[in-house]
Design an enzyme around this catalytic site. Structure first.
Site, short mmCIF file in Angstrom:
data_model
loop_
_atom_site.label_atom_id
_atom_site.label_comp_id
_atom_site.label_asym_id
_atom_site.label_seq_id
_atom_site.Cartn_x
_atom_site.Cartn_y
_atom_site.Cartn_z
N LEU A 47 7.17 0.97 -0.21
CA LEU A 47 6.57 -0.22 -0.82
C LEU A 47 6.23 -1.24 0.27
O LEU A 47 7.11 -1.68 1.00
CB LEU A 47 7.53 -0.86 -1.83
CG LEU A 47 8.01 0.03 -2.98
CD1 LEU A 47 8.80 -0.80 -3.98
CD2 LEU A 47 6.84 0.73 -3.67
N ALA A 48 4.95 -1.56 0.36
CA ALA A 48 4.54 -2.45 1.45
C ALA A 48 3.35 -3.30 1.05
O ALA A 48 2.50 -3.63 1.86
CB ALA A 48 4.19 -1.62 2.68
N GLY A 52 3.58 -6.35 -0.41
CA GLY A 52 3.90 -7.78 -0.42
C GLY A 52 3.19 -8.53 0.70
O GLY A 52 2.82 -7.96 1.72
N ARG A 108 6.52 -16.03 3.73
CA ARG A 108 7.43 -16.80 4.59
C ARG A 108 7.29 -16.45 6.07
O ARG A 108 7.97 -17.02 6.92
CB ARG A 108 8.88 -16.60 4.13
CG ARG A 108 9.18 -17.35 2.86
CD ARG A 108 10.50 -16.91 2.25
NE ARG A 108 10.39 -15.60 1.61
CZ ARG A 108 11.43 -14.89 1.20
NH1 ARG A 108 12.65 -15.34 1.40
NH2 ARG A 108 11.25 -13.72 0.61
N LYS A 116 2.87 -8.76 6.65
CA LYS A 116 4.26 -8.72 7.10
C LYS A 116 4.66 -7.39 7.73
O LYS A 116 5.27 -7.36 8.80
CB LYS A 116 5.21 -9.03 5.94
CG LYS A 116 6.67 -8.91 6.34
CD LYS A 116 7.61 -9.61 5.41
CE LYS A 116 7.89 -8.83 4.16
NZ LYS A 116 8.95 -9.46 3.37
N GLU A 162 18.98 -9.24 -10.89
CA GLU A 162 18.41 -10.00 -9.78
C GLU A 162 19.09 -11.36 -9.66
O GLU A 162 19.50 -11.94 -10.67
CB GLU A 162 16.90 -10.19 -10.01
CG GLU A 162 16.09 -8.91 -9.84
CD GLU A 162 16.33 -8.25 -8.50
OE1 GLU A 162 16.00 -8.85 -7.48
OE2 GLU A 162 16.88 -7.13 -8.47
N SER A 190 -4.66 -7.20 59.70
CA SER A 190 -4.53 -8.22 58.67
C SER A 190 -5.85 -8.87 58.34
O SER A 190 -6.74 -8.96 59.18
CB SER A 190 -3.56 -9.30 59.15
OG SER A 190 -2.29 -8.74 59.34
N ARG A 239 -15.14 -8.98 64.05
CA ARG A 239 -15.09 -10.45 64.19
C ARG A 239 -15.84 -10.89 65.45
O ARG A 239 -16.00 -10.10 66.40
CB ARG A 239 -13.64 -10.93 64.20
CG ARG A 239 -12.89 -10.69 65.48
CD ARG A 239 -11.46 -11.20 65.37
NE ARG A 239 -10.54 -10.12 65.08
CZ ARG A 239 -9.69 -9.63 66.02
NH1 ARG A 239 -9.64 -10.13 67.23
NH2 ARG A 239 -8.89 -8.64 65.70
C1 UD1 Z 1 14.28 -6.50 -4.06
C2 UD1 Z 1 15.14 -5.98 -5.22
C3 UD1 Z 1 16.56 -6.51 -5.07
C4 UD1 Z 1 17.12 -6.08 -3.72
C5 UD1 Z 1 16.23 -6.52 -2.60
C6 UD1 Z 1 16.70 -5.92 -1.31
C7 UD1 Z 1 13.65 -5.80 -7.15
C8 UD1 Z 1 13.21 -6.43 -8.40
N1 UD1 Z 1 14.57 -6.46 -6.45
O1 UD1 Z 1 14.20 -7.89 -4.18
O2 UD1 Z 1 17.38 -6.00 -6.10
O3 UD1 Z 1 18.44 -6.63 -3.56
O4 UD1 Z 1 14.87 -6.08 -2.82
O5 UD1 Z 1 15.96 -6.40 -0.23
O6 UD1 Z 1 13.20 -4.72 -6.81
N2 UD1 Z 1 6.56 -5.14 -3.08
C9 UD1 Z 1 5.36 -4.55 -3.42
N3 UD1 Z 1 4.69 -4.99 -4.51
C10 UD1 Z 1 5.17 -5.98 -5.30
C11 UD1 Z 1 6.41 -6.57 -4.96
C12 UD1 Z 1 7.08 -6.13 -3.85
O7 UD1 Z 1 4.88 -3.65 -2.71
O8 UD1 Z 1 4.51 -6.30 -6.29
C13 UD1 Z 1 7.27 -4.65 -1.89
C14 UD1 Z 1 7.37 -5.70 -0.81
O9 UD1 Z 1 6.31 -5.60 0.09
C15 UD1 Z 1 8.71 -5.35 -0.15
C16 UD1 Z 1 9.51 -4.72 -1.27
O10 UD1 Z 1 8.60 -4.33 -2.26
O11 UD1 Z 1 8.55 -4.39 0.85
C17 UD1 Z 1 10.55 -5.67 -1.85
O12 UD1 Z 1 9.91 -6.78 -2.44
P1 UD1 Z 1 10.54 -8.22 -2.44
O13 UD1 Z 1 9.66 -9.11 -3.19
O14 UD1 Z 1 10.93 -8.61 -1.07
O15 UD1 Z 1 11.87 -7.95 -3.31
P2 UD1 Z 1 13.16 -8.83 -3.35
O16 UD1 Z 1 12.93 -10.03 -4.17
O17 UD1 Z 1 13.68 -9.02 -1.98
#
Ligand code: UD1
Ligand code: CA
Length: 452
Positions: A6-7, A9, A13, A20, A149, A400, A435
């Site tokens: 999952l990447a 996001g 921050r 990121k 959560e 030199s 020279r």
């Molecule tokens: C998530 C977990 C939480 C856990 C924590 C650990 C959920 C609801 N919560 O929370 O239980 O303790 O990770 O770090 O799963 N991402 C997507 N698409 C989205 C949302 C997120 O690809 O729509 C990806 C983000 O890029 C990231 C990962 O999922 O790599 C985690 O997302 P993030 O929003 O950071 O989750 P947390 O709130 O930290």
């Protein structure tokens, strides 16, 4: 098994134009660390869920084995996993990894997969400060009931120190049904992947946990403070490995390796050095303080004094380099070569035992053995359009402050007088000087100040 990373996001921050997961840890994008570990598990399908920074992320990550699933709106981790569904093979389990949790180890993942052979398994960790994480809620018999959560947790749940690392293995065949059942009626209005746990429990599917081997390997990167902390963690782990493999480090807290550093025996590295790309140090190599070495091979016994910068160079055994030496791409030095302070070498070969000890530029040159290059020597290799070659044969002596206007050749054993501007080839064994002749005027008088 299937692996989904999952990447999607944004990483708000990070306050950055760069997505990121492309921020660098030890010189490599965060998500590349994850992919490297994922590939060690030899998944049947490897799927990247991407969204923010779409094309940038895709083009940064090479690999024919990668399937891409676009999540165009970030509606939560459950919604993210749903985007990967079409690419998954139902017969295998699905392991979910996070693109921003870069240091997860193969060992912990193997333990998790073991635990999740049947049903669902969550990688968890006990944290002294669990703030921000999803909490693992267990029933009175100790079985996992659900994940709550932080933002949805009551005070009892907030007190739980066992947290969800986010990394889980799930039965793929059930995912379609479970993901379709997810609701977003929670504090963040998101479809939570973590809600699958309660659905599994309700369906009578066994839910297991496995503990992560170390705390830091499950730490995520949400801001640059966490990125810097993980970088230090990673570097100290690499330094420890080097020390245990016999490298002497003046201070394990002051070395940075951004790539691979291979080494022989009795290598010494002083403080503040940075190694990038592929660096190879032979037996007995000593690196002085504050050197930057990138894609460099130093043969046995080389000694590098302080403040050197080498990039794309190879150096023969027992050579002495620096302080303040610069080797640029294509610098190939033979054994026992000396390159001293403020000497720059680019795309040039320098034969055994040749010396350029002070203030010189050697570019596009072929230098033989036992050549002496005097201080202030410059190969004028560039006419504004083309690069030309300078050849200096064995045993030549360059006085030199000479300029060698390429293309030009200095013959074997030739000597150039100091200050020579060489525009034609210098014959072997002869002295060549360009020279003007020295004059002394005995009837000359120095101007005198006017008497007041
Ligand atoms: C998530 C977990 C939480 C856990 C924590 C650990 C959920 C609801 N919560 O929370 O239980 O303790 O990770 O770090 O799963 N991402 C997507 N698409 C989205 C949302 C997120 O690809 O729509 C990806 C983000 O890029 C990231 C990962 O999922 O790599 C985690 O997302 P993030 O929003 O950071 O989750 P947390 O709130 O930290
Ligand atoms: Ca997170």
């Amino acid at each position: 098994m299937n692996i989904v990373v999952l990447a999607a996001g944004q990483g708000k921050r990070m306050y950055s134009a760069l997505p990121k997961v492309l921020h660098l840890l030890a010189g490599k994008p965060l998500v590349s660390h994850v992919l490297e570990t994922a590939r060690q598990l030899q998944p049947e399908k490897l799927v990247m869920v991407y969204g923010h920074g779409g094309e940038q992320v895709r083009s940064a990550l090479a690999g024919d084995d990668l399937h891409w699933a676009l999540q165009s709106e970030q509606l939560g981790t459950g919604h993210a996993l749903a985007q990967a569904l079409p690419a998954l093979s139902d017969a295998a389990q699905t392991l979910v990894l996070y693109g921003d949790v870069p240091l997860i180890s193969e060992a912990s993942l193997r333990r998790l997969l073991q635990a999740g052979q049947e049903g669902l398994a969550i990688l968890t960790v006990e944290l002294a400060d669990p703030a921000g994480y999803g909490r693992i809620v267990r029933d009175p018999t100790g079985r996992v009931a659900c994940i709550v959560e932080e933002k949805d947790a009551g005070s009892d749940e907030k007190a739980i120190r066992e947290v969800n690392t986010g990394i889980m293995v799930l039965p793929t065949a059930r995912l379609r049904e479970w993901l379709a059942a997810l609701k977003n009626d929670n504090a963040q209005g998101e479809y939570y992947l973590t809600d699958l746990v309660a659905l599994a429990v309700a369906a009578g599917v066994p839910v297991h946990t496995a503990a992560a081997a170390t705390e830091w390997e499950v730490l995520g990167v949400n801001n640059k403070l966490q990125l810097a902390q993980l970088e230090r963690q990673y570097q100290s782990m690499l330094a420890e490995r080097l020390l245990l493999a016999g490298v002497r480090l003046a201070d394990p807290a002051r070395i940075d390796v951004r790539g691979s550093l291979t080494h022989g025996r009795d290598v010494f590295i002083d403080v503040g050095c940075v190694f990038e790309g592929e660096v190879e140090l032979g037996d007995g190599v000593e690196i002085g303080p504050y050197c930057v070495l990138r894609n460099v091979r130093l043969a046995a016994g080389c000694r590098v004094a302080a403040y050197c910068h080498f990039d794309g160079a190879t150096v023969g055994a027992e050579s002495i380099l620096g302080p303040y030496a610069r080797l640029r791409p294509g610098a190939e030095l033979g054994p026992e070569v000396h390159v001293g302070n403020f000497v720059e070498v680019k795309k040039s070969t320098i034969g055994a035992q040749s010396k350029a000890n002070h203030l010189a530029y050697i570019g596009d040159a072929e230098i033989g053995q036992r050549v002496n290059i005097g201080a202030g020597t410059i190969t004028c290799n560039y006419d504004g359009v083309n690069k030309h070659k300078t050849i200096i044969e064995d045993d030549a002596f360059i006085g030199s402050d000479s300029q060698l206007v390429a293309p030009v050749t200095v013959g074997r054993g030739a000597t150039l007088g100091a200050g020579t501007t060489l525009t034609k080839n210098a014959p072997a064994e002869a002295l060549t000087v360009s020279r003007a002749k020295q004059l002394s005027l005995s009837n000359w008088e120095r101007p005198k100040p006017k008497q007041k």
